[in-house]
Design a protein around this motif. Structure first.
Motif, PDB file in Angstrom:
ATOM      1  N   ASP A  73      35.244  21.007  55.287  1.00 52.90           N
ATOM      2  CA  ASP A  73      34.892  19.597  55.136  1.00 52.90           C
ATOM      3  C   ASP A  73      35.960  18.917  54.280  1.00 52.90           C
ATOM      4  O   ASP A  73      35.986  19.069  53.059  1.00 52.90           O
ATOM      5  CB  ASP A  73      33.504  19.491  54.480  1.00 52.90           C
ATOM      6  N   PHE A  74      36.841  18.161  54.950  1.00 50.27           N
ATOM      7  CA  PHE A  74      37.986  17.548  54.260  1.00 50.27           C
ATOM      8  C   PHE A  74      37.562  16.495  53.225  1.00 50.27           C
ATOM      9  O   PHE A  74      38.345  16.111  52.378  1.00 50.27           O
ATOM     10  CB  PHE A  74      38.954  16.916  55.266  1.00 50.27           C
ATOM     11  N   PHE A  75      36.311  16.006  53.332  1.00 46.97           N
ATOM     12  CA  PHE A  75      35.885  14.935  52.428  1.00 46.97           C
ATOM     13  C   PHE A  75      35.087  15.437  51.225  1.00 46.97           C
ATOM     14  O   PHE A  75      34.665  14.647  50.394  1.00 46.97           O
ATOM     15  CB  PHE A  75      35.100  13.869  53.199  1.00 46.97           C
ATOM     16  N   ALA A  76      34.871  16.748  51.157  1.00 49.05           N
ATOM     17  CA  ALA A  76      34.109  17.280  50.014  1.00 49.05           C
ATOM     18  C   ALA A  76      35.072  17.926  49.022  1.00 49.05           C
ATOM     19  O   ALA A  76      35.843  18.807  49.379  1.00 49.05           O
ATOM     20  CB  ALA A  76      33.092  18.289  50.503  1.00 49.05           C
ATOM     21  N   LEU A  77      35.003  17.467  47.775  1.00 50.86           N
ATOM     22  CA  LEU A  77      35.886  17.999  46.725  1.00 50.86           C
ATOM     23  C   LEU A  77      35.703  19.499  46.541  1.00 50.86           C
ATOM     24  O   LEU A  77      36.648  20.242  46.303  1.00 50.86           O
ATOM     25  CB  LEU A  77      35.561  17.324  45.391  1.00 50.86           C
TER      26      LEU A  77
END
Ligand code: HEM
Length: 172
Positions: A73-77
């Motif tokens: 998930d590219f949007f989760a830190l």
């Protein structure tokens, strides 16, 4: 029991081996000065750039396959934290690949050397990467990978000690 290896792991392993080869010439020259008389370091030095680019390409394949397999998930830190060693190493490989040409050497001057010293950060990160990511489910490749990356790291530390001693003896 050791796991059999999927393609992604082979690509990671080949990236690791090609990368280790790029570190060999400088390390061998200082830790085993006798190798200077052989053709090996010369040959490795001559093709170092190309081997480095090959390492980058293998790492790219490895990264892409694992990102797809694990639904990255590219949007989760949090993702970046879990894969921090892989991601940072990949960024370093990318920077080094982009600047592995005569034009960059000329343009960046002294900074080129500083930038390329990041390769040693990648080395330490990769020891951590392989041990952390393969913990509890080693494949047949894992022991070889761990021995390879740990050996080159130890040789690097020996090299740094030698360089330090040489510096001190010059001051005296
Ligand atoms: C950039 C240089 C990289 C190198 C040289 C590298 C190398 C390796 C190696 C040698 C292994 C162990 C393979 C085995 O023993 O079977 C491994 C495992 C792994 N790598 Fe990388 N890697 C890199 C980057 C990445 C990136 C960018 C990611 C993903 C974001 C990643 C994710 C993983 C994962 C998830 C595993 C465990 C695979 C499994 O569970 O079977 N690596 N890597």
């Amino acid at each position: 029991m050791l796991d059999t290896s999927p393609l992604a792991n082979y690509l990671g392993f080949f990236a690791l081996i090609s990368y280790i080869i790029t570190l060999l010439p400088t390390t061998l020259r200082i830790v085993f000065p006798r190798t200077k008389k052989t053709e090996i370091p010369k040959l490795l030095l001559k093709y170092r750039r190309q081997i480095g680019i090959v390492a980058f390409l293998f790492a790219l394949g490895h990264g892409v396959l694992l990102v797809r397999k694990r639904n990255f998930d590219f949007f989760a830190l949090q993702t970046y934290w879990i894969y921090v060693q892989g991601v940072v190493t990949f960024i370093i490989f990318t920077l080094l690949t982009i600047t592995s040409n005569d034009w960059s050497v000329k343009k960046l001057k002294r900074n080129w050397k500083k930038l390329h010293e990041l390769t040693y950060l990648a080395m330490f990160l990769l020891v951590w990467h392989v041990i952390d990511k393969m913990w509890g489910h080693w494949s047949y490749l894992t022991p070889l990978g761990i021995v390879g990356i740990t050996t080159i790291t130890v040789l690097f530390l020996v090299r740094k000690m030698r360089e330090h001693q040489n510096k001190l003896s010059k001051i005296k």
